[in-house]
Design a protein around this motif. Structure first.
Motif, short mmCIF file in Angstrom:
data_model
loop_
_atom_site.label_atom_id
_atom_site.label_comp_id
_atom_site.label_asym_id
_atom_site.label_seq_id
_atom_site.Cartn_x
_atom_site.Cartn_y
_atom_site.Cartn_z
N LEU A 116 -4.21 14.37 17.46
CA LEU A 116 -4.16 13.46 16.32
C LEU A 116 -5.30 13.73 15.35
CD1 LEU A 116 -3.31 10.16 18.24
CD2 LEU A 116 -1.78 11.45 16.74
N MET A 117 -6.49 13.96 15.89
CA MET A 117 -7.62 14.27 15.02
C MET A 117 -7.39 15.57 14.27
SD MET A 117 -9.94 11.83 15.26
CE MET A 117 -11.58 12.45 14.94
N SER A 118 -6.67 16.50 14.90
CA SER A 118 -6.46 17.80 14.27
C SER A 118 -5.54 17.70 13.06
CB SER A 118 -5.87 18.79 15.27
OG SER A 118 -4.50 18.53 15.51
N LEU A 119 -4.62 16.72 13.08
CA LEU A 119 -3.70 16.59 11.96
C LEU A 119 -4.46 16.35 10.66
CD1 LEU A 119 -0.89 14.41 13.59
CD2 LEU A 119 -0.94 16.88 13.25
N GLY A 120 -5.52 15.55 10.73
CA GLY A 120 -6.37 15.37 9.56
C GLY A 120 -7.42 16.44 9.45
N GLY A 121 -7.95 16.88 10.61
CA GLY A 121 -9.02 17.88 10.60
C GLY A 121 -8.58 19.22 10.05
N LEU A 122 -7.28 19.55 10.15
CA LEU A 122 -6.79 20.81 9.61
C LEU A 122 -6.89 20.84 8.09
CD1 LEU A 122 -5.35 23.54 9.95
CD2 LEU A 122 -3.18 22.31 9.89
N LEU A 123 -6.68 19.68 7.46
CA LEU A 123 -6.68 19.63 6.00
C LEU A 123 -8.02 19.22 5.42
CD1 LEU A 123 -3.20 17.91 5.43
CD2 LEU A 123 -3.77 20.35 5.35
N GLY A 124 -8.82 18.48 6.18
CA GLY A 124 -10.08 17.97 5.65
C GLY A 124 -11.04 19.02 5.14
N PRO A 125 -11.50 19.98 5.98
CA PRO A 125 -12.44 20.99 5.50
C PRO A 125 -11.90 21.87 4.37
CG PRO A 125 -12.53 20.85 7.89
CD PRO A 125 -11.37 20.01 7.45
N PRO A 126 -10.63 22.36 4.43
CA PRO A 126 -10.14 23.13 3.28
C PRO A 126 -10.06 22.29 1.99
CG PRO A 126 -8.81 23.60 5.20
CD PRO A 126 -9.69 22.45 5.56
N LEU A 127 -9.66 21.01 2.12
CA LEU A 127 -9.65 20.14 0.95
C LEU A 127 -11.06 19.98 0.40
CD1 LEU A 127 -8.29 18.14 -0.99
CD2 LEU A 127 -8.62 16.37 0.76
N SER A 128 -12.02 19.83 1.29
CA SER A 128 -13.40 19.72 0.87
C SER A 128 -13.85 21.00 0.16
CB SER A 128 -14.30 19.45 2.08
OG SER A 128 -15.67 19.44 1.72
N GLY A 129 -13.49 22.16 0.70
CA GLY A 129 -13.84 23.42 0.05
C GLY A 129 -13.17 23.57 -1.30
N PHE A 130 -11.91 23.13 -1.41
CA PHE A 130 -11.19 23.20 -2.68
C PHE A 130 -11.86 22.32 -3.73
CE2 PHE A 130 -8.05 21.05 -5.40
CZ PHE A 130 -7.58 22.14 -6.13
N LEU A 131 -12.23 21.09 -3.34
CA LEU A 131 -12.90 20.19 -4.28
C LEU A 131 -14.26 20.73 -4.70
CD1 LEU A 131 -12.01 16.75 -2.63
CD2 LEU A 131 -11.04 17.74 -4.72
N ARG A 132 -14.93 21.41 -3.78
CA ARG A 132 -16.22 22.01 -4.12
C ARG A 132 -16.03 23.13 -5.14
NH1 ARG A 132 -19.57 26.58 -4.78
NH2 ARG A 132 -21.73 25.93 -4.32
N ASP A 133 -15.01 23.97 -4.95
CA ASP A 133 -14.74 25.05 -5.91
C ASP A 133 -14.37 24.51 -7.28
OD1 ASP A 133 -15.26 26.97 -3.98
OD2 ASP A 133 -13.17 27.11 -3.35
N GLU A 134 -13.67 23.37 -7.31
CA GLU A 134 -13.22 22.80 -8.58
C GLU A 134 -14.33 22.05 -9.31
OE1 GLU A 134 -10.22 23.14 -10.10
OE2 GLU A 134 -9.82 24.65 -8.54
N THR A 135 -15.21 21.38 -8.55
CA THR A 135 -16.23 20.53 -9.17
C THR A 135 -17.62 21.15 -9.19
OG1 THR A 135 -16.70 19.40 -7.07
CG2 THR A 135 -14.95 18.48 -8.46
N GLY A 136 -17.85 22.16 -8.36
CA GLY A 136 -19.16 22.81 -8.34
C GLY A 136 -20.11 22.28 -7.29
N ASP A 137 -19.78 21.18 -6.61
CA ASP A 137 -20.61 20.67 -5.52
C ASP A 137 -19.71 19.88 -4.56
OD1 ASP A 137 -20.24 18.04 -6.52
OD2 ASP A 137 -21.99 18.24 -7.81
N PHE A 138 -20.34 19.32 -3.51
CA PHE A 138 -19.58 18.63 -2.46
C PHE A 138 -19.55 17.12 -2.65
CE2 PHE A 138 -20.56 22.64 -0.27
CZ PHE A 138 -19.33 22.94 0.29
N THR A 139 -19.98 16.61 -3.81
CA THR A 139 -20.00 15.17 -4.01
C THR A 139 -18.62 14.56 -3.86
OG1 THR A 139 -21.90 15.34 -5.51
CG2 THR A 139 -20.57 13.34 -5.64
N THR A 140 -17.65 15.06 -4.60
CA THR A 140 -16.29 14.54 -4.51
C THR A 140 -15.71 14.72 -3.12
OG1 THR A 140 -15.97 15.09 -6.85
CG2 THR A 140 -14.01 14.62 -5.56
N SER A 141 -16.05 15.83 -2.48
CA SER A 141 -15.53 16.10 -1.13
C SER A 141 -15.93 15.00 -0.17
CB SER A 141 -16.07 17.45 -0.64
OG SER A 141 -15.69 18.50 -1.50
N PHE A 142 -17.21 14.65 -0.13
CA PHE A 142 -17.67 13.65 0.83
C PHE A 142 -17.19 12.26 0.45
CE2 PHE A 142 -20.49 17.06 2.16
CZ PHE A 142 -20.61 16.83 3.52
N LEU A 143 -17.03 11.97 -0.83
CA LEU A 143 -16.52 10.67 -1.24
C LEU A 143 -15.08 10.50 -0.79
CD1 LEU A 143 -18.01 10.30 -4.84
CD2 LEU A 143 -18.83 9.27 -2.72
#
Length: 446
Positions: free
Chosen positions: A358-385
């Protein structure tokens, strides 16, 4: 050979050896995964890829480890935890050794993501599930002690991995980590089988659904628990991958980023012990503690994301990383500690594997989504929010579990039903959530 059947969990004895083995297993799986984020910038530079691309290395390893955990649980139910964990240790070591000779990110996806992730899937659920069978009154404390391996190994591996990267490069570091993870194999040898009342008298039922324990989803409270856990998983593991890169983005040097990870690890490890002791006292229902500390974890992630708007970034990041570690560390033993009351001791290994899935269902998308938001915004602020909001949403869903919300009027004492019998769900008594403590305070029921 199976040990003689006992009247109940021994609450000690060889159980502490099993706890020590589970401690190392947890450290060389989740603790290593948490520190592995320090190598991602080197991988991105070497292969000339983005943060989103390299994040899939850790994300795949985490997702495979958790998604395949029900398979590890099923194999453990059929063949015993000892041989399954030993084989898992060998696979994990081979995954790191193979990755040390990677010529592209695809090789790392296969080596660390698939091979090492599959090995980790065979070690964690059987080890923790076996540990739960050895304890009743002190179960959450024992699980919390085992889960401190995550923080303790992060504390040691974060600066050690940074040193290895500087000294040997990422290839040499992965090769040495392959030797270290081979120690999972002797840990598996320490998992002595234990027969308890309620264990299946015959081999487990045939068929994939029964073997994997998927019939547990027919229970309403376990289904609520599952939905909340999926939402929490979407944000919970992002700091495992991107806390160190976030610190590097804020101007901290390599060892400064390692210090941030170490502070979170120390807080995480300390909280697991304290929360385990607190939960075993029976003062507060386990499901209520689960919802509260899940919400605090989400707030901690929001605070980490707000670091760029603060003047003293280094000091604030250290404080917020510590706060996140305290809340996340308290949440983890509760996530596994409620399982005997939800499903029964005879199904706890299968349930542990399902929780990892169950944790993996979200964990599979969480870090890549965080990386995508970092590439789009320039930092990890939006990712952690965003990840903090996901964790808060999952904690809100936990409010549908029995015992979370105060009830209307005193309820009568149940005649039977220790928590490991899995009779929590139809009986709205908070005492049944307190991990076998006979002094638990009864809640009220409408």
């Amino acid at each position: 050979m199976m040990t003689p059947k006992l009247a109940g969990p021994p609450d000690g004895g060889w159980g502490w050896v099993v706890a020590a083995a589970a401690f190392v297993v947890n450290g060389l799986s989740y603790g290593l995964l948490r520190s592995l984020g320090l190598a991602l910038p080197d991988l991105a530079e070497h292969f000339d890829r983005t943060a989103q691309d390299t994040a899939w290395v850790s994300a795949l390893a985490l997702a495979v480890q958790q998604a395949a955990s029900p398979v590890g649980s099923a194999l453990s139910t059929r063949w015993g935890a000892r041989p399954v964990v030993m084989v898992g240790g060998i696979l994990t070591s081979l995954g790191f050794i193979f990755s040390a000779f990677a010529g592209s990110l695809l090789h790392l996806y296969l080596g660390l993501g698939v091979l090492a992730g599959s090995g980790w899937a065979l070690v964690f659920a059987p080890a923790v599930g076996t540990l739960s069978c050895y304890f009743s009154r002190r179960r959450v404390l024992a699980v919390g002690l085992a889960l401190t391996g995550n923080g303790a190994c992060s504390l040691l591996l974060a600066p050690a991995l940074q040193l290895l990267l500087y000294t040997f490069g990422w290839r040499g570091a992965l090769l040495l980590l392959g030797a270290i993870t081979l120690h999972l194999t002797p840990c598996g040898a320490l998992l002595r089988p234990l027969a308890l009342p309620g264990d299946p008298p015959a081999p487990p039922p045939h068929g994939p659904l029964a073997a994997l324990g998927l019939d547990l989803f027919t229970r309403r409270s376990f289904l609520v628990f599952a939905l909340g856990t999926v939402m929490v998983g979407g944000g919970y593991f992002v700091p495992y991958v991107h806390l160190a890169p976030h610190a590097l983005d804020q101007g901290l040097a390599g060892y400064g980023a390692g210090l941030v990870v170490a502070v979170a690890a120390v807080a995480d490890a300390s909280a697991r012990l304290v929360c385990g002791w607190l939960a075993d006292q029976g003062w507060v229902p386990l499901t209520r503690l689960l919802a509260v500390f899940g919400a605090l974890t989400g707030l901690g992630l929001l605070a980490v994301g707000l670091v760029p708007v603060v003047g003293n970034k280094e000091g604030f990041l250290l404080v917020t990383a510590g706060a996140y570690g305290l809340s996340a560390g308290s949440y983890t033993p509760l996530l596994l500690g409620v399982l005997p009351g939800l499903v029964g001791i005879e199904s706890v290994i299968q349930a542990t594997g399902l929780v990892m899935m169950l944790m993996s269902l979200g964990g599979l998308l969480g870090p890549p989504l965080s990386g995508f938001l970092r590439d789009e915004t320039g930092d990890f602020t939006t990712s952690f929010l965003v990840c903090g909001i996901l964790v808060l949403s999952g904690s809100f869903i936990y409010m549908g579990l029995p015992g979370v919300m105060p009830s209307c009027h005193p309820a009568s004492s149940p005649a039977t039903a220790p928590p490991e019998r899995g009779e929590l769900l139809p009986i709205p008594q908070v005492a049944l959530l307190s991990s076998g403590n006979p002094h638990s305070t009864l809640d009220t029921a409408c």
